[in-house]
Structures are given as C-alpha cells and as structure tokens.
Design a protein around this motif. Sequence first.
Motif, PDB file in Angstrom:
ATOM      1  N   ARG A  31     -78.942  50.648 -99.593  1.00 15.55           N
ATOM      2  CA  ARG A  31     -79.975  49.627 -99.728  1.00 15.55           C
ATOM      3  C   ARG A  31     -81.270  50.090 -99.076  1.00 15.55           C
ATOM      4  NH1 ARG A  31     -76.800  44.490 -97.947  1.00 15.55           N
ATOM      5  NH2 ARG A  31     -75.271  44.603 -99.602  1.00 15.55           N
ATOM      6  N   GLN A  32     -81.135  50.672 -97.890  1.00 12.94           N
ATOM      7  CA  GLN A  32     -82.299  51.154 -97.165  1.00 12.94           C
ATOM      8  C   GLN A  32     -82.996  52.261 -97.948  1.00 12.94           C
ATOM      9  OE1 GLN A  32     -83.564  49.846 -94.509  1.00 12.94           O
ATOM     10  NE2 GLN A  32     -85.248  51.315 -94.506  1.00 12.94           N
ATOM     11  N   THR A  36     -86.815  52.218 -99.356  1.00 12.48           N
ATOM     12  CA  THR A  36     -87.771  53.285 -99.033  1.00 12.48           C
ATOM     13  C   THR A  36     -88.316  53.907-100.323  1.00 12.48           C
ATOM     14  OG1 THR A  36     -86.582  53.758 -96.994  1.00 12.48           O
ATOM     15  CG2 THR A  36     -88.071  55.460 -97.782  1.00 12.48           C
ATOM     16  N   LEU A  89     -90.348  50.263 -92.250  1.00 14.57           N
ATOM     17  CA  LEU A  89     -89.181  50.951 -92.822  1.00 14.57           C
ATOM     18  C   LEU A  89     -88.307  51.523 -91.715  1.00 14.57           C
ATOM     19  CD1 LEU A  89     -90.660  52.802 -95.931  1.00 14.57           C
ATOM     20  CD2 LEU A  89     -89.053  50.896 -95.917  1.00 14.57           C
ATOM     21  N   LEU A  92     -86.402  48.609 -90.079  1.00 17.46           N
ATOM     22  CA  LEU A  92     -85.326  48.135 -90.964  1.00 17.46           C
ATOM     23  C   LEU A  92     -84.215  49.181 -91.069  1.00 17.46           C
ATOM     24  CD1 LEU A  92     -87.441  46.569 -93.833  1.00 17.46           C
ATOM     25  CD2 LEU A  92     -85.920  45.363 -92.269  1.00 17.46           C
ATOM     26  N   GLY A  93     -84.596  50.454 -91.150  1.00 17.63           N
ATOM     27  CA  GLY A  93     -83.618  51.528 -91.330  1.00 17.63           C
ATOM     28  C   GLY A  93     -82.760  51.740 -90.104  1.00 17.63           C
ATOM     29  N   ALA A  96     -79.175  50.283 -90.438  1.00 19.32           N
ATOM     30  CA  ALA A  96     -78.210  51.045 -91.227  1.00 19.32           C
ATOM     31  C   ALA A  96     -77.767  52.281 -90.454  1.00 19.32           C
ATOM     32  CB  ALA A  96     -78.842  51.456 -92.561  1.00 19.32           C
TER      33      ALA A  96
END
Length: 254
Positions: A31-32, A36, A89, A92-93, A96
């Motif tokens: 998803r990540q 991106t 990003l 958020l990343g 994960a």
Amino acid sequence: MILVVATVYVFVARLYPAPLPISRDAVLVDRQYALTLYVTGAAFVLAQLGLAWAIFRFRDRGQQARHIRGNIGLEILWTSVTLIAFVALAILGRNAWAGARFTPAAPGAIQIEVTTNQFVYTFRYSGADGKFGRLDPSLVSAPSGNPLGLDPNDPAGKDDIVSAELTVPVNRPVELLIRSQDVIHNFFVRELRLQQDAVPGMVIPVHFTADRIGTYEIVCTQLCGLGHNKMHSRLHVVSQDDFASYLDRQATGQ
Ligand SMILES: [Cu+2]
C-alpha cells in the motif's frame, strides 16, 4: 511525450507485478509503495507536461530572446510542496517499515536464529527446551558439521536444530535473530517484503507472520563476495501439523 506514455503504461498495465504478499506487513508495504508511486508518478507526469509546454510555447519563431530571472514565488511553492510530500510519505511509510522492527514480536513467537556467512544461510531452532545453546566462535567448522560453533558441553544446545533451509508454520508469529559470521549479508524474501541486513557483531531481530503455505526464495541482497550470486536458501511455510512433524524429524536426526 512518447517516453512518458510508455513509462506510465508499464506501471498502469502492471507489466511487472510483484509476487503475491504473504503477510499483513507485506500488504502494508505494498500500500505504501502504491501511494509513493501515485505521488511521484503524478509529479513526474506534471513535470514532463510542463517541460513539453515550455518547449512548445517558447520555441524559436524568429523572435528576440528574453532574459528571465526566475520566479521566487514559484520556487517557494514547489520546494515546499516537495518537502511536505516527502516528509508525509516518510512518516506514513514508517508504520509499514517499523512494524517488523520497532515493535516487539508477539508473545509466543517462534524464535529462529539466522546465521549468514560466505555464501550460505544456517537456521537454528532452540529445540524442545526453548533455549539456544551457547556458541563458541573457535568451534565454528562447517566441514566437520558444526557451522555455528555449537558448544557440545552446553546442555541447552543438545536439542538445538540446525538446518540449511527455513521452515515455519503458517499464521504463527516468527521472530528471526539475524547474525553474520563474516561480512554484511542480507535476508530478503520478496513475498514477505522483508529485507534486513545481517551485520557482523550484531543480532538483529525482525518478525513476520506468513499467512500462505508455500515455498519462497530467500536471497542475499548485499554484494558479499565472489559467491554472492549463489547465496540463497528457501523458506517453507507449512501447516501446524507439518511443522510439528518437521521438528520431530529434525530432532531425531532423520
Ligand atoms: Cu551474502
């Protein structure tokens, strides 16, 4: 413009799809990655369209060239948009990526030690007592069947299981303790989206829960010497019953 269309087509048509993810963390990574790709893909297309527009708009029509000093407003705008996009990003990343590393493994996770050296993987299970036996680097000798240097005088090591391939039960959390005996290697399984360096002098824990039975390739992704291209092993994700009988078979040396 032709190159832009061709590049976008490669991604939109999914010409080179990633293998199916086999863990929840792998789905998060996918998803990540997609997020991106959308953000950077949009920036790429917009930048190329802007370039094409500028080439067309300011083409040579016999007019006098004009000197332009740039535009501070625009500079500030696209620099801050880029900054915000990259920081967002990265934040958020982090979820994960950190899921497999900065959170401890679930209680009851099966601990398996992964030892790398030029150019093999060796996996060790603690056996019935749940304790890894002591290792003595001076006893390391692959030709005589002791690649890890297990100390024969430590009772905790008597039931340790040493294997060249990794077998884990499906849907059970597994914690790997990754080590190296010589240079920097790597443990990478594409389907787990899990890639971790093995660094001499360190024991690096990572964890995963595989949710699909099958056999997957483990590869070293650090250029670790002349045999690097041959450095690989296999991950077998098996049912609970098959895992129990695997351990039994290993314990009795069959
Ligand atoms: Cu290697």
